[in-house]
Enzyme design. Structure first.
Site, short mmCIF file in Angstrom:
data_model
loop_
_atom_site.label_atom_id
_atom_site.label_comp_id
_atom_site.label_asym_id
_atom_site.label_seq_id
_atom_site.Cartn_x
_atom_site.Cartn_y
_atom_site.Cartn_z
N CYS A 2 0.83 -1.20 0.00
CA CYS A 2 0.00 0.00 0.00
C CYS A 2 0.87 1.25 0.00
O CYS A 2 1.87 1.33 0.71
CB CYS A 2 -0.95 0.08 1.19
SG CYS A 2 -2.02 -1.34 1.34
N ARG A 27 3.95 -0.21 -4.76
CA ARG A 27 3.69 -0.76 -3.43
C ARG A 27 2.39 -1.56 -3.36
O ARG A 27 2.10 -2.22 -2.35
CB ARG A 27 3.63 0.36 -2.39
CG ARG A 27 4.89 1.18 -2.31
CD ARG A 27 4.73 2.30 -1.30
NE ARG A 27 4.60 1.77 0.04
CZ ARG A 27 5.61 1.51 0.85
NH1 ARG A 27 6.84 1.74 0.45
NH2 ARG A 27 5.41 1.02 2.05
N TRP A 73 -2.62 -2.82 -1.66
CA TRP A 73 -2.29 -4.24 -1.82
C TRP A 73 -3.14 -4.96 -0.77
O TRP A 73 -2.93 -4.80 0.42
CB TRP A 73 -0.80 -4.47 -1.57
CG TRP A 73 -0.37 -5.87 -1.86
CD1 TRP A 73 0.03 -6.38 -3.06
CD2 TRP A 73 -0.28 -6.95 -0.92
NE1 TRP A 73 0.35 -7.72 -2.93
CE2 TRP A 73 0.17 -8.09 -1.63
CE3 TRP A 73 -0.54 -7.08 0.44
CZ2 TRP A 73 0.37 -9.32 -1.02
CZ3 TRP A 73 -0.36 -8.31 1.05
CH2 TRP A 73 0.10 -9.42 0.32
N ASN A 99 -1.87 1.75 5.78
CA ASN A 99 -0.93 0.77 5.25
C ASN A 99 -0.50 -0.10 6.43
O ASN A 99 0.09 0.41 7.37
CB ASN A 99 0.27 1.51 4.63
CG ASN A 99 1.41 0.58 4.30
OD1 ASN A 99 1.22 -0.61 4.09
ND2 ASN A 99 2.62 1.11 4.23
N GLY A 100 -0.84 -1.38 6.39
CA GLY A 100 -0.49 -2.27 7.50
C GLY A 100 -1.62 -3.23 7.81
O GLY A 100 -2.53 -3.40 7.01
N GLU A 484 17.77 -17.07 -8.12
CA GLU A 484 17.32 -15.71 -8.44
C GLU A 484 16.71 -15.66 -9.84
O GLU A 484 15.68 -15.02 -10.06
CB GLU A 484 18.51 -14.74 -8.30
CG GLU A 484 18.25 -13.30 -8.70
CD GLU A 484 17.12 -12.61 -7.93
OE1 GLU A 484 16.62 -13.15 -6.94
OE2 GLU A 484 16.73 -11.50 -8.35
N LYS A 488 12.88 -14.49 -10.64
CA LYS A 488 12.56 -13.41 -11.59
C LYS A 488 11.53 -13.90 -12.62
O LYS A 488 10.59 -13.19 -12.94
CB LYS A 488 13.81 -12.93 -12.36
CG LYS A 488 14.81 -12.11 -11.61
CD LYS A 488 14.38 -10.70 -11.29
CE LYS A 488 13.66 -10.62 -9.99
NZ LYS A 488 14.43 -10.48 -8.79
N GLU A 491 8.01 -14.25 -11.08
CA GLU A 491 7.38 -12.95 -10.77
C GLU A 491 6.86 -12.25 -12.02
O GLU A 491 5.78 -11.68 -12.01
CB GLU A 491 8.43 -12.00 -10.18
CG GLU A 491 8.83 -12.23 -8.78
CD GLU A 491 9.75 -11.11 -8.30
OE1 GLU A 491 10.92 -11.07 -8.75
OE2 GLU A 491 9.31 -10.28 -7.50
N HIS A 507 18.38 -35.99 -7.70
CA HIS A 507 17.64 -36.51 -6.55
C HIS A 507 16.16 -36.19 -6.63
O HIS A 507 15.48 -36.17 -5.61
CB HIS A 507 18.26 -35.96 -5.26
CG HIS A 507 19.70 -36.31 -5.12
ND1 HIS A 507 20.13 -37.54 -4.68
CD2 HIS A 507 20.82 -35.61 -5.44
CE1 HIS A 507 21.45 -37.58 -4.71
NE2 HIS A 507 21.90 -36.42 -5.17
N LYS A 606 5.98 -4.11 -4.06
CA LYS A 606 7.43 -3.93 -3.95
C LYS A 606 7.92 -4.07 -2.52
O LYS A 606 8.94 -4.69 -2.25
CB LYS A 606 7.77 -2.54 -4.50
CG LYS A 606 9.23 -2.18 -4.45
CD LYS A 606 9.96 -2.85 -5.56
CE LYS A 606 11.45 -2.57 -5.54
NZ LYS A 606 12.18 -3.57 -6.32
O1 M6R Z 1 12.93 -4.74 0.23
P1 M6R Z 1 13.47 -6.12 0.50
O2 M6R Z 1 14.76 -6.36 -0.17
O3 M6R Z 1 13.54 -6.42 1.97
O4 M6R Z 1 12.41 -7.08 -0.13
C1 M6R Z 1 12.53 -8.47 -0.05
C2 M6R Z 1 11.63 -9.16 -1.05
O5 M6R Z 1 10.30 -8.81 -0.82
C3 M6R Z 1 12.00 -8.80 -2.48
O6 M6R Z 1 13.32 -9.10 -2.77
C4 M6R Z 1 11.09 -9.56 -3.48
O7 M6R Z 1 11.37 -10.93 -3.42
C5 M6R Z 1 11.28 -9.00 -4.89
N1 M6R Z 1 10.01 -8.80 -5.50
C6 M6R Z 1 12.09 -9.87 -5.76
O8 M6R Z 1 12.19 -9.40 -7.06
#
Ligand code: M6R
Length: 611
Positions: A2, A27, A73, A99-100, A484, A488, A491, A507, A606
Site C-alpha cells: 500500500c 507498493r 495491496w 498501510n499495515g 534468483e 525473476k 514474478e 535426486h 514492492k
Molecule cells: O525490500 P526487501 O529487499 O527487503 O524485499 C525483499 C523481497 O520482498 C523482495 O526481494 C522480493 O522478493 C522481490 N520482488 C524480488 O524481485
C-alpha cells in the site's frame, strides 16, 4: 504494501495526490482512492490501477486544498471498490487510509457491531476508523485524542492518515511498522510512504518514527509520541533527483533498472574501492572491524531476492573470511526462537529497508544482544535506522517490483565487506586480495558489455515464452544465481520455475525433464565447470532443452546447449554479478512477449510491510 499520499497547503491537492499515487503504485495496485477535503468531504475510489481511478473521477468535483490518497495491496477483503481506501466513518465526518494490518480488528469489530455499527467493507481499516469515531463520541474528545487512545489498544502495524470534516486543513498521521515521510514546503506539507511523491516539491523531509503521531497543517508540523509529549522533528535533506524515479526513455522501470546496473554498481564502489591503492573504505565496517573479524558466526537475514544475496554472501564469507555463516528467511527466523550468542553478527539485507519480517526479526535479535549490520538500499529506511552499523548499496530508487539493480548492489557491498574483513583477518593473502579488488572494479564495464546487445536474449525469450515450467541449475557461486533467475521468471512471466543446485537435480527434479522442459544452466567457467558440463549432458540425454549462461570464448557448453547467453570472464566469486544479468533480461523479455505488466506483476507489491 500500500502506498499513501497526503497534501495540505495552498495548491489543488488532487493532482499532487494522483501523481504521488502513480509513483507509489509499485507498493500495491489492486485498487486506489482519494479523499478530498474542502467545505465538503468527498471520497472517490476504484478497483484496479490508479489510471482507472483517474478515469472514473473525470468530470467530478476534485477541488480541495487538503486530501489523502491510497493505492492498495489487499490484506483484509478482496480487491474491490468497496474495500478500496479511503474509508469513511459511520457519521461520514472522518476519512482514513491505512498501510499495515490491525491484527485484533475482529474483536474490536464485534464490540462495535454490538453497539450497532455496520460495516461497508471487509477491511480492518474501516474497523479502526469507526473505533476512533466511537472513542471520540463517547469521550467527547478531539479526533487526535481519540486516535491516540485507539492506537494504544490496537495490535499490529500501521501508517494511517486521517482527515476530519470539521478541521479542513489538518491531516493527522501515525505510524508503527509502516513507513511515513513528511515533506516540508513553504506553507504546505506533503506526506507519503516514501520520498518519491515529495521530491519534486521539496528536499526537506522528516521520517516519522514508530509510535509517533503527526498533526500536519499547511504552516505547522507537530510531532508527538503516543504519550502526547511533543517530539522535535529531525529535518533531513533528500539526496535524490527526480530523474532517478522516472523511466528515462525506457518502456518499463524494470528495463531501465537492468540497464542502470553499470552505473549503479559503479556508484556502489565509488569512493569505497580503490583497486590501484589496494584499499576498501567502508566506515560501517572499519568502525566495527574487531566485532566483524572476531565474529563467531554471521547470520544473514533477508527475504526474497535479498535472501538470494544473503546465500551468495554465505559462499563469499565462508570462502574468503573463514567465518561460519547461516542464511535465514526473516519470516522463519523471527518466530523460531533462534539461538543468538554473544559474538554473533547479523547482516540484514533489504532493498526497501521496510520489509516487516526482516525488521521484526532484527528487532528480536537486537533485543537478545546481537550486533546488526544493515545492507540496505533505501536511505533513512527503518532497517537502516535500527542497524548498529551498515553500508548502503547506493543503487538509487528501485521502482520495478522485480528487484534487479538492488540485487547487484547488495552483491557488490557484500563482496567488499568480505574482501576487507578477509584481508584484515589474514584469511586471504595480498595477491588474492589485489586480484579480487581489480576484478570487482572491472565489473561495471563487463555488465555494460553484456547490455550492449540483447537481441539474442530477446530471441530466446520469444522461443520459450510458452513453456509451462522452467528449471534453473547452477553450482557453487552460481547456485544462488539459479534461484534468483527462477524467482525473476515466476514474478514477471507467471511461469512456474524452480532453482536447484545442479547436482541435486538427480535426486528428484530430473524426473521432470522431457523435450518440453527448458533448463537454464548458469555454467560460467569456474572450479565446477567440468561437473556442470556433465549435468548438461545428463539433461540433453533426456531430451531437455538447454539454455546456458556461458563464459565468452567457451566452446564446450555452446556445443551442447540449444541456446547460449554469453557473459565476460570474471573471478568465480564475482561471476554472479554478471551471470544474473542475462537471467534478468530473459524474464523481462518473456514477460513482454506474453503481454504482461512487468513493472506491476499480479498479486505482488514492492515493499512487503505486512508479515
Ligand atoms: O525490500 P526487501 O529487499 O527487503 O524485499 C525483499 C523481497 O520482498 C523482495 O526481494 C522480493 O522478493 C522481490 N520482488 C524480488 O524481485
Amino acid at each position: 504494501m500500500c502506498g499513501i499520499v497526503g497534501y495540505t497547503g495552498p495548491r489543488e491537492a488532487y493532482p499532487i495526490i494522483l501523481k504521488g499515487l502513480k509513483r507509489l503504485e509499485y507498493r500495491g495496485y489492486d485498487s486506489s482512492g482519494v479523499a478530498l477535503l474542502n467545505a465538503d468531504l468527498k471520497v472517490y475510489k476504484k478497483k484496479g490501477k490508479v489510471a482507472e481511478l483517474e478515469e472514473s473521477v473525470v468530470g467530478k468535483d476534485v477541488h480541495a486544498f487538503t486530501g489523502i490518497g491510497h493505492t492498495r495491496w489487499a490484506t483484509h477483503g478482496e480487491p474491490s471498490d468497496r474495500n478500496a481506501h479511503p474509508h469513511r466513518s459511520k457519521s461520514g465526518n472522518l476519512a482514513m487510509i491505512h498501510n499495515g494490518i490491525i491484527e485484533n480488528y475482529a474483536s474490536i469489530k464485534q464490540d462495535l457491531q454490538k453497539k450497532g455499527y455496520e460495516f461497508k467493507s471487509d477491511t480492518d481499516t474501516e474497523v479502526l476508523l469507526n473505533f476512533i469515531e466511537d472513542i471520540k463520541e463517547n469521550n467527547n474528545c478531539t479526533t487526535e485524542q481519540a486516535l491516540r487512545i485507539a492506537l494504544k489498544r490496537v495490535v499490529g502495524a500501521y501508517c494511517v492518515l486521517l482527515i476530519d470534516k470539521d478541521d479542513p486543513e489538518t491531516i493527522i498521521a501515525a505510524r508503527k511498522g509502516s513507513p511515513l515521510v513528511i515533506g516540508i514546503g513553504k506553507g504546505e506539507h506533503f506526506l507519503a510512504s516514501d520520498a518519491s511523491p515529495i521530491i519534486e516539491y521539496t528536499k526537506e523531509v522528516v521520517y516519522v518514527n514508530d509510535y509517533e503521531i503527526a498533526i500536519v497543517k499547511p504552516d505547522e508540523l507537530i510531532l508527538k509520541n503516543l504519550g502526547n509529549e511533543k517530539q522535535t522533528p529531525f529535518i533531513q535533506k533528500l539526496d535524490m533527483e527526480l530523474a532517478a524515479i522516472e523511466k528515462g526513455g525506457y518502456d518499463h522501470f524494470m528495463l531501465k533498472e537492468i540497464f542502470d546496473q553499470p552505473g549503479s554498481i559503479f556508484d556502489c564502489l565509488r569512493g569505497r574501492l580503490n583497486a590501484d591503492a589496494g584499499t576498501i573504505t567502508m566506515s560501517g565496517v572499519e568502525n566495527h572491524l574487531p566485532s566483524l573479524i572476531n565474529a563467531q558466526r554471521i547470520v544473514m537475514v533477508a527475504c526474497g531476492t535479498s535472501w538470494h544475496a544473503g546465500l551468495l554472501a554465505e559462499y563469499l564469507f565462508e570462502d574468503i573470511c573463514r567465518i561460519p555463516v547461516e542464511v535465514e528467511y526473516a519470516s522463519e527466523f523471527r518466530y523460531r526462537n533462534p539461538v543468538i550468542n554473544k559474538g554473533d553478527v547479523i547482516i540484514a539485507i533489504s532493498q526497501s529497508g521496510e520489509t516487516a519480517d526482516t525488521l521484526v526479526a532484527l528487532e528480536n535479535a537486537k533485543e537478545k544482544g546481537a550486533f546488526i549490520f544493515g545492507v540496505v538500499n533505501a536511505v533513512g529506511s527503518s532497517i537502516a535506522r535500527m542497524s548498529n552499523a551498515g553500508a548502503y548499496t547506493h543503487a538509487g530508487p528501485e521502482i520495478g517490483v522485480a528487484s534487479t539493480k538492488a540485487f547487484t548492489g547488495q552483491l557488490a557491498v557484500l563482496a567488499m565487506m568480505a574482501f576487507k574483513i578477509g584481508y584484515a583477518k589474514g584469511t586471504i593473502d595480498e595477491k588474492r586480495y589485489q586480484h579480487l579488488l581489480t576484478e570487482l572494479w572491472n565489473i561495471p564495464d563487463k555488465v555494460a558489455q553484456i547490455l550492449e546487445d540483447t537481441s539474442n536474449i530477446q530471441a530466446i525469450a520469444e522461443k520459450y515464452k510458452d513453456a509451462a515450467d522452467f528449471l534453473y541449475l547452477g553450482r557453487g557461486y552460481n547456485f544462488p544465481v539459479a534461484l534468483e533467475g527462477a524467482l525473476k521468471l515466476k514474478e514477471i512471466s507467471y511461469i512456474h520455475a524452480e532453482g536447484y543446485p545442479a547436482a541435486e537435480m538427480k535426486h528428484g527434479p530430473i524426473a521432470l525433464v522431457d523435450e518440453n522442459l527448458p533448463v537454464v544452466f548458469v555454467a560460467t567457467k569456474d572450479k565446477y565447470y567440468e561437473k556442470i558440463v556433465s549435468n548438461v549432458q545428463e539433461i540433453k540425454a533426456r531430451k531437455g532443452k538447454v539454455i546456458a549462461v556461458a563464459t565468452e570464448g567457451d566452446t564446450v557448453i555452446p556445443g551442447m546447449a540449444d541456446d547460449v547467453m554469453y557473459v565476460p570472464d570474471a573471478d568465480e566469486a564475482l561471476a554472479p554479478l554478471l551471470s544474473v544479468i542475462p537471467l534478468q533480461l530473459l524474464s523481462y523479455y518473456i514477460g513482454i512477449a506474453k503481454g504482461l505488466d512487468v513493472d506491476k506483476p499480479r498479486n505482488l507489491a514492492k515493499s512487503v510491510t505486512v508479515e
